[in-house]
Design a protein around this motif. Structure first.
Motif, PDB file in Angstrom:
ATOM      1  N   GLU A   1       5.992 -32.489  -8.445  1.00 60.28           N
ATOM      2  CA  GLU A   1       4.666 -32.905  -8.919  1.00 60.28           C
ATOM      3  C   GLU A   1       4.510 -32.655 -10.415  1.00 60.28           C
ATOM      4  OE1 GLU A   1       2.032 -30.744  -6.345  1.00 60.28           O
ATOM      5  OE2 GLU A   1       2.521 -32.012  -4.609  1.00 60.28           O
ATOM      6  N   LEU A   2       4.981 -31.511 -10.894  1.00 62.54           N
ATOM      7  CA  LEU A   2       4.921 -31.204 -12.323  1.00 62.54           C
ATOM      8  C   LEU A   2       5.711 -32.235 -13.126  1.00 62.54           C
ATOM      9  CD1 LEU A   2       4.287 -29.283 -14.742  1.00 62.54           C
ATOM     10  CD2 LEU A   2       6.412 -28.085 -14.144  1.00 62.54           C
ATOM     11  N   LEU A   3       6.926 -32.519 -12.694  1.00 59.52           N
ATOM     12  CA  LEU A   3       7.763 -33.487 -13.401  1.00 59.52           C
ATOM     13  C   LEU A   3       7.126 -34.875 -13.398  1.00 59.52           C
ATOM     14  CD1 LEU A   3      11.222 -32.297 -12.084  1.00 59.52           C
ATOM     15  CD2 LEU A   3      10.387 -32.115 -14.445  1.00 59.52           C
ATOM     16  N   THR A   4       6.505 -35.240 -12.309  1.00 64.37           N
ATOM     17  CA  THR A   4       5.838 -36.541 -12.226  1.00 64.37           C
ATOM     18  C   THR A   4       4.650 -36.592 -13.183  1.00 64.37           C
ATOM     19  OG1 THR A   4       6.547 -36.835  -9.938  1.00 64.37           O
ATOM     20  CG2 THR A   4       4.669 -38.158 -10.677  1.00 64.37           C
ATOM     21  N   ARG A   5       3.828 -35.547 -13.165  1.00 63.50           N
ATOM     22  CA  ARG A   5       2.663 -35.503 -14.068  1.00 63.50           C
ATOM     23  C   ARG A   5       3.089 -35.579 -15.529  1.00 63.50           C
ATOM     24  NH1 ARG A   5       1.080 -31.301 -10.880  1.00 63.50           N
ATOM     25  NH2 ARG A   5       1.503 -29.787 -12.502  1.00 63.50           N
ATOM     26  N   ARG A   6       4.208 -34.966 -15.850  1.00 67.37           N
ATOM     27  CA  ARG A   6       4.683 -34.921 -17.236  1.00 67.37           C
ATOM     28  C   ARG A   6       5.627 -36.077 -17.567  1.00 67.37           C
ATOM     29  NH1 ARG A   6       3.097 -30.002 -19.732  1.00 67.37           N
ATOM     30  NH2 ARG A   6       1.480 -29.200 -18.378  1.00 67.37           N
ATOM     31  N   ARG A   7       5.681 -37.065 -16.682  1.00 73.78           N
ATOM     32  CA  ARG A   7       6.428 -38.309 -16.895  1.00 73.78           C
ATOM     33  C   ARG A   7       7.940 -38.109 -17.000  1.00 73.78           C
ATOM     34  NH1 ARG A   7       4.059 -41.960 -14.939  1.00 73.78           N
ATOM     35  NH2 ARG A   7       5.001 -43.520 -16.261  1.00 73.78           N
ATOM     36  N   GLN A   8       8.434 -37.088 -16.342  1.00 72.00           N
ATOM     37  CA  GLN A   8       9.882 -36.864 -16.232  1.00 72.00           C
ATOM     38  C   GLN A   8      10.297 -37.440 -14.872  1.00 72.00           C
ATOM     39  OE1 GLN A   8      11.913 -35.494 -18.545  1.00 72.00           O
ATOM     40  NE2 GLN A   8      10.308 -34.986 -19.996  1.00 72.00           N
TER      41      GLN A   8
END
Length: 126
Positions: free
Chosen positions: A109-116
């Motif tokens: 979820e963090l990676l998705t939010r940060r566009r990674q």
């Protein structure tokens, strides 16, 4: 639960469990640097397509490509033959998967939010 363990029992920097919880560590970096200055790459991405991963790294950094010798290297160092694999009890694997499941979800979820998004896709396979 992990915070109590790492903060009071053994210290975050010395705990093998805390080293395996990537979201808190990445979040600290992501809070300090703008998105355009960070690229997250998983070992899975590198193992699956080393040439592509190396090209992504040099492209991100604005560097010339790695020499052909590096790009064409036989990157199979992380693959073990069946004979050298260490087996793990099913109960142990189940306990590890249960423990890490929310942490893996948090990381994805963090990676998705940060566009990674590429890294997030690999993490979701864990």
């Amino acid at each position: 639960a992990w915070h109590g363990c790492t903060a009071t029992a053994c210290g975050f920097h010395a705990c093998v469990v805390s080293w395996s919880l990537y979201a808190p560590q990445l979040k600290a970096w992501m809070n300090e640097f703008p998105r355009r200055q960070l690229a997250v790459l998983t070992l899975d991405e590198f193992a699956e397509a080393p040439r592509s991963a190396l090209q992504r790294i040099t492209g991100f950094l604005g560097l010339r490509s790695f020499p052909r010798m590096v790009l064409d290297w036989k990157w199979d160092w992380n693959r073990r033959s069946r004979a050298t694999r260490v087996e793990c009890a099913a109960e142990t694997l189940d306990a590890l998967r249960t423990f890490f499941r929310p942490h893996v979800r948090e990381l994805a979820e963090l990676l998705t939010r940060r566009r990674q998004l590429r890294a997030a896709a690999y993490v979701r396979k864990w």
